[in-house]
Design a protein around this motif. Structure first.
Motif, short mmCIF file in Angstrom:
data_model
loop_
_atom_site.label_atom_id
_atom_site.label_comp_id
_atom_site.label_asym_id
_atom_site.label_seq_id
_atom_site.Cartn_x
_atom_site.Cartn_y
_atom_site.Cartn_z
N GLU A 103 60.90 -105.45 -28.52
CA GLU A 103 62.09 -104.63 -28.71
C GLU A 103 61.89 -103.23 -28.13
O GLU A 103 62.78 -102.68 -27.48
CB GLU A 103 62.45 -104.53 -30.19
N VAL A 104 60.71 -102.67 -28.36
CA VAL A 104 60.42 -101.34 -27.83
C VAL A 104 60.46 -101.36 -26.31
O VAL A 104 61.04 -100.48 -25.67
CB VAL A 104 59.06 -100.83 -28.34
N VAL A 105 59.83 -102.36 -25.71
CA VAL A 105 59.82 -102.46 -24.25
C VAL A 105 61.24 -102.60 -23.72
O VAL A 105 61.63 -101.92 -22.77
CB VAL A 105 58.93 -103.63 -23.79
N TYR A 106 62.02 -103.49 -24.32
CA TYR A 106 63.39 -103.69 -23.87
C TYR A 106 64.21 -102.40 -23.98
O TYR A 106 64.88 -101.99 -23.03
CB TYR A 106 64.06 -104.81 -24.65
N ASP A 107 64.15 -101.78 -25.15
CA ASP A 107 64.95 -100.57 -25.37
C ASP A 107 64.49 -99.43 -24.46
O ASP A 107 65.31 -98.71 -23.89
CB ASP A 107 64.86 -100.14 -26.84
N PHE A 108 63.18 -99.26 -24.34
CA PHE A 108 62.63 -98.16 -23.55
C PHE A 108 62.98 -98.30 -22.07
O PHE A 108 63.51 -97.37 -21.46
CB PHE A 108 61.11 -98.12 -23.75
N VAL A 109 62.71 -99.46 -21.51
CA VAL A 109 62.98 -99.65 -20.08
C VAL A 109 64.47 -99.61 -19.80
O VAL A 109 64.92 -99.00 -18.82
CB VAL A 109 62.35 -100.98 -19.59
N THR A 110 65.27 -100.22 -20.67
CA THR A 110 66.71 -100.25 -20.47
C THR A 110 67.31 -98.85 -20.54
O THR A 110 68.11 -98.44 -19.69
CB THR A 110 67.38 -101.17 -21.50
N GLU A 111 66.92 -98.09 -21.57
CA GLU A 111 67.48 -96.76 -21.73
C GLU A 111 67.05 -95.83 -20.60
O GLU A 111 67.87 -95.09 -20.04
CB GLU A 111 67.06 -96.17 -23.08
N LEU A 112 65.78 -95.90 -20.23
CA LEU A 112 65.29 -95.02 -19.17
C LEU A 112 65.95 -95.36 -17.83
O LEU A 112 66.33 -94.47 -17.06
CB LEU A 112 63.77 -95.14 -19.06
N ALA A 113 66.12 -96.63 -17.56
CA ALA A 113 66.67 -97.05 -16.27
C ALA A 113 68.17 -96.83 -16.17
O ALA A 113 68.69 -96.56 -15.09
CB ALA A 113 66.35 -98.52 -16.02
N THR A 114 68.89 -96.96 -17.29
CA THR A 114 70.34 -96.85 -17.25
C THR A 114 70.86 -95.45 -17.60
O THR A 114 71.86 -95.00 -17.04
CB THR A 114 71.00 -97.88 -18.19
N LYS A 115 70.16 -94.77 -18.51
CA LYS A 115 70.60 -93.43 -18.91
C LYS A 115 69.79 -92.32 -18.26
O LYS A 115 70.12 -91.14 -18.39
CB LYS A 115 70.53 -93.29 -20.43
#
Length: 218
Positions: free
Chosen positions: A149-161
């Motif tokens: 979950e941390v990996v998904y949230d971290f990579v997704t947020e950093l890449a999209t926001k």
């Protein structure tokens, strides 16, 4: 030359032999003339060849995939080779999480080659079929572990926001540690660059293989 490609695949490969054959013979999977004709080891000049020989020893796609365009810029290709050597084989991030991060970037970019190459590697590393399937369908995967979950949230947020919130940063640092946070950011950013290289070069999946993402799929 084809025999050399097949030998590399047998020793180190995770991808079908069709990839090697298609690229070695210069057969574009998308039906177009390739933007960068597929290089073979015999075609490399004195500056390219030492790196080409190293790539052949570790690459499941021989000189195909991102290496084909990268070798046109030998100094850059060498620096990327060294970086990928760390990010693939020596990173502090456990392999299943590392491959998960690569797949997240592949899905965001709809990178046919990245997904085609790394989905089998992620599965082999232990990432569950359901997580891979949900991600491919552009859904937040269900049943993730706390680390996933941390990996998904971290990579997704950093890449999209293009930012990471304080709450998420602290959660990632607590769950993964500082070095893994840095290495996770590095692998995600590096594979954005790889996705760009593949997109620019119009590198595709092997001839006769179905691309992971269909036309018109979000």
């Amino acid at each position: 030359m084809l025999r050399r490609f097949l030998t590399a695949t047998a020793l180190f490969g995770a991808l079908p032999i069709a990839w090697i054959a298609a690229n070695a013979l210069g057969l574009p999977a998308n039906g177009k003339e390739p933007r960068f004709p597929q290089l073979t080891l015999d075609q490399l000049d004195a500056e390219q060849r030492p790196l080409g020989e190293k790539i052949m020893k570790i690459s499941s796609v021989g000189l195909g995939g991102p290496y084909n365009p990268m070798l046109r810029s030998p100094v850059y290709a060498q620096r990327m080779y060294d970086l990928l050597d760390y990010l693939r084989w020596h990173t502090s991030v456990p392999t299943p999480l590392n491959e998960f991060a690569i797949l997240i970037i592949a899905r965001q970019w709809r990178s046919q080659v990245e997904w085609y190459a790394h989905a089998p590697l992620a599965k082999k590393a232990g990432l569950s079929d359901s997580i891979i399937s949900d991600l491919k369908a552009n859904r937040r995967p269900a049943g993730m572990s706390a680390e996933e979950e941390v990996v998904y949230d971290f990579v997704t947020e950093l890449a999209t926001k293009h930012a990471v919130s304080d709450e998420l940063f602290e959660r990632a640092k607590k769950r993964l540690g500082e070095q893994q946070v840095v290495d996770l950011t590095a692998v995600a950013g590096t594979y954005v660059g790889v996705a760009m290289m593949l997109a620019m070069a119009e590198e595709s999946v092997p001839a006769g293989k179905t691309p992971p993402f269909a036309d018109g799929e979000p």
